[in-house]
Design a protein around this motif. Structure first.
Motif, PDB file in Angstrom:
ATOM      1  N   UNK A  58      85.099 100.474  45.069  1.00  0.00           N
ATOM      2  CA  UNK A  58      85.100  98.893  45.073  1.00  0.00           C
ATOM      3  C   UNK A  58      83.779  98.198  45.837  1.00  0.00           C
ATOM      4  N   UNK A  59      82.910  99.174  46.324  1.00  0.00           N
ATOM      5  CA  UNK A  59      81.642  98.678  46.818  1.00  0.00           C
ATOM      6  C   UNK A  59      80.524  98.815  45.913  1.00  0.00           C
ATOM      7  N   UNK A  60      80.947  99.280  44.646  1.00  0.00           N
ATOM      8  CA  UNK A  60      79.968  99.298  43.620  1.00  0.00           C
ATOM      9  C   UNK A  60      79.889  98.074  42.945  1.00  0.00           C
ATOM     10  N   UNK A  61      78.746  97.571  42.524  1.00  0.00           N
ATOM     11  CA  UNK A  61      78.711  96.272  41.956  1.00  0.00           C
ATOM     12  C   UNK A  61      79.109  96.541  40.299  1.00  0.00           C
ATOM     13  N   UNK A  62      79.116  97.690  39.482  1.00  0.00           N
ATOM     14  CA  UNK A  62      79.699  98.031  38.376  1.00  0.00           C
ATOM     15  C   UNK A  62      80.975  97.500  38.384  1.00  0.00           C
TER      16      UNK A  62
END
Length: 407
Positions: A58-62
């Protein structure tokens, strides 16, 4: 190369195919995501198909399109390809509001094994957490222990003599990324930025009314004095006097709770050796990593054992002990380590460099009639044990070359 953290994996492996939700917690940058990747690789090596592993950070912009539990439910459901077991990995799950409802739903609806990570100890303690009562098993991950740090350096061909490296570890701790830097100024900058990000993301973001400057000043002061007797009122008085800005003891306790919730600090309760019971008196607090403790300390006084106590305390937790400070009639024993209802007593010193120091450390046990094993741990290489009290070298203890006996 990444280190295979076998001590944690052997605790988690028995749960790989169990319905219980595996909750991997700990301070940011302690290696939770890398540990999850290791688990995924082990599953693949066991023959689990890649299509049956669902991984979301959830800290991945994807994954920025996932803004709530319905988005997340739809995404996971779309990636479940059949009725065979799927392995679901959700990294930093606390960013999704009401995530407990989602986990309960997935656990009930699908044939799956769920792994989640989080950097907030309260994420499973709210009202919604009742949905998951009895459905979770938690594992707290620390930054690298001393032994893991030595193993990591050897794995990556970094020169490391343990008896010399101990001074570096005392000062800068074991956050995995800190080993990417050689200069102390770069390590300090990394740790300072890390601490600021933890405060911003895991504390300030949830409590916008906090005075950021006051919180950082007070929290760093608390950490730099970790292991010492704690007085919220004294800290409040010190800050108010220094900064000419009033601060209450209640606010200090509030800050302390937030530090614990973000896994920056751990509390060590007192234990009555005579009464053989935990006490309600004020806890001592130790930093999860001594690198953070160094941020507000210009130099380390090697006559002051609190840094070394901090490392021994963390190592005892790492080895699975429940740890207390021992309270006697007229003084204290640094630690009582308990496992499987058996215990031992531990005193910690840097060096037993004088008769006075030897007498103080070994003499701490004079009035204790409890027959449980008694230890003095120091950096000395000469064995000074006597009168049934064992003397262990701290480096050997941290490298697991010696074992604590319990009774």
């Amino acid at each position: 190369m990444n280190l295979i953290r076998e001590d944690y994996l052997k605790l988690i492996r028995p749960y790989y195919d169990v319905e219980l939700i595996k909750v991997i917690t700990g301070i940011r940058r302690s290696g939770k995501s890398v540990l999850m990747d290791t688990i995924k690789n082990e599953l693949l090596a066991k023959g689990v198909a890649g299509s049956h592993i669902i991984s979301i950070n959830f800290e991945d912009l994807d994954y920025s399109f996932i803004t709530g539990i319905q988005d997340l439910h739809d995404e996971i459901k779309s990636r479940i390809v059949d009725n065979e077991k799927h392995y679901i990995f959700l990294d930093e799950i606390q960013h999704i509001e009401n995530f407990e409802k989602l986990l309960a739903s997935l656990n009930a609806k699908f044939n799956c094994s769920i792994f989640v990570t989080g950097s907030d100890s309260t994420m499973l303690s709210g009202e919604l957490a009742t949905l998951l009562t009895g459905r979770t098993v938690e594992f707290e991950i620390f930054p690298f222990s001393f032994k893991e740090s030595v193993d990591f350096m050897k794995l990556n061909n970094i020169e490391c003599a343990p008896d010399e490296f101990i001074q570096d570890y005392i000062k800068w701790g074991g956050f995995p990324l800190r080993f990417s830097f050689r200069e102390e100024s770069s390590i300090k900058r990394f740790l300072d930025n890390l601490y600021s990000n933890i405060v911003k993301c895991d504390i300030i973001k949830k409590s916008s009314k906090i005075d950021r400057i006051a919180f950082k000043d007070v929290s760093l002061y608390i950490m730099s004095n970790a292991g010492k007797e704690f007085s919220a009122q004294n800290i409040a008085n010190y800050y108010s006097s220094k900064c000419k800005k009033k601060l209450s003891a209640r606010t200090v306790y509030n800050y302390l709770e937030k530090l614990k919730n973000a896994y920056i600090l751990h509390s060590c309760k007192k234990y009555s050796i005579v009464g053989k019971a935990a006490l309600d008196s004020a806890d001592k607090f130790y930093a999860t990593d001594t690198g953070l403790r160094t941020l507000n300390t210009n130099t380390i006084n090697y006559e002051d054992t609190f840094f070394l106590e901090n490392i021994v305390y963390n190592e005892l937790l790492f080895q699975g002990f429940t740890v207390y400070t021992g309270k006697t009639f007229k003084g204290e024993i640094d630690f009582i380590a308990i496992k499987n209802s058996k215990k031992c007593f531990i005193q910690v010193a840097y060096f037993l460099s004088s008769e006075e120091t030897i007498k103080r450390e070994f003499g701490a046990y004079d009035k204790i009639t409890d027959a449980s094993p008694k230890y003095v741990l120091s950096l000395d290489r000469i064995d000074l044990g006597h009168d049934g009290i064992e003397h262990l070298n701290i480096v050997d203890f941290l490298l697991h070359k010696v074992t604590l006996h319990l009774s």
